[in-house]
Design a protein around this motif. Structure first.
Motif, short mmCIF file in Angstrom:
data_model
loop_
_atom_site.label_atom_id
_atom_site.label_comp_id
_atom_site.label_asym_id
_atom_site.label_seq_id
_atom_site.Cartn_x
_atom_site.Cartn_y
_atom_site.Cartn_z
N ASP A 12 74.98 -55.43 25.17
CA ASP A 12 76.14 -56.26 24.85
C ASP A 12 75.70 -57.72 24.80
O ASP A 12 75.14 -58.23 25.77
N PRO A 13 75.96 -58.44 23.69
CA PRO A 13 75.51 -59.84 23.59
C PRO A 13 76.08 -60.75 24.68
O PRO A 13 75.39 -61.64 25.16
N GLU A 14 77.33 -60.54 25.07
CA GLU A 14 77.91 -61.37 26.14
C GLU A 14 77.23 -61.12 27.47
O GLU A 14 76.92 -62.04 28.21
N LYS A 15 76.98 -59.84 27.76
CA LYS A 15 76.31 -59.50 29.01
C LYS A 15 74.87 -60.02 29.00
O LYS A 15 74.34 -60.43 30.04
N LYS A 16 74.25 -60.01 27.82
CA LYS A 16 72.89 -60.50 27.71
C LYS A 16 72.82 -61.97 28.09
O LYS A 16 71.91 -62.39 28.81
N GLU A 17 73.79 -62.77 27.64
CA GLU A 17 73.81 -64.19 27.99
C GLU A 17 74.01 -64.39 29.49
O GLU A 17 73.39 -65.25 30.11
N VAL A 18 74.88 -63.57 30.09
CA VAL A 18 75.11 -63.66 31.54
C VAL A 18 73.83 -63.30 32.30
O VAL A 18 73.46 -63.98 33.26
N LYS A 20 70.74 -63.55 31.18
CA LYS A 20 69.74 -64.60 30.97
C LYS A 20 70.01 -65.78 31.91
O LYS A 20 69.08 -66.32 32.52
#
Length: 70
Positions: A12-18, A20
């Motif tokens: 999930d792109p949002e979870k990936k940012e979190v 990172k």
């Protein structure tokens, strides 16, 4: 890629940012801890485990204040 995320935790792109951001925060905290070990060794001339053992043997009189007041 899949080699760096074999469990697919960052699909999930949002979870990936979190994730990172969390990794950056944890890395910074680890760098502060490593710096603390270096300062402690410079101030006392002993390693972290020796300092911990000394503190555990007399916790009320082996503190940072006692170290820097000598």
């Amino acid at each position: 890629g899949k080699f760096f995320d074999p469990l697919g935790l960052a699909a999930d792109p949002e979870k990936k940012e979190v994730l990172k951001l969390a990794e950056i925060k944890h890395a910074r905290l680890a760098m502060v801890a490593a710096f603390g070990f270096a300062v402690q060794a410079a101030a006392t001339g002993k390693g972290p485990l020796d300092n911990w053992a000394t503190h555990l043997s007399d916790p009320l009189h082996t503190t940072i204040i006692d170290t820097f007041s000598k």
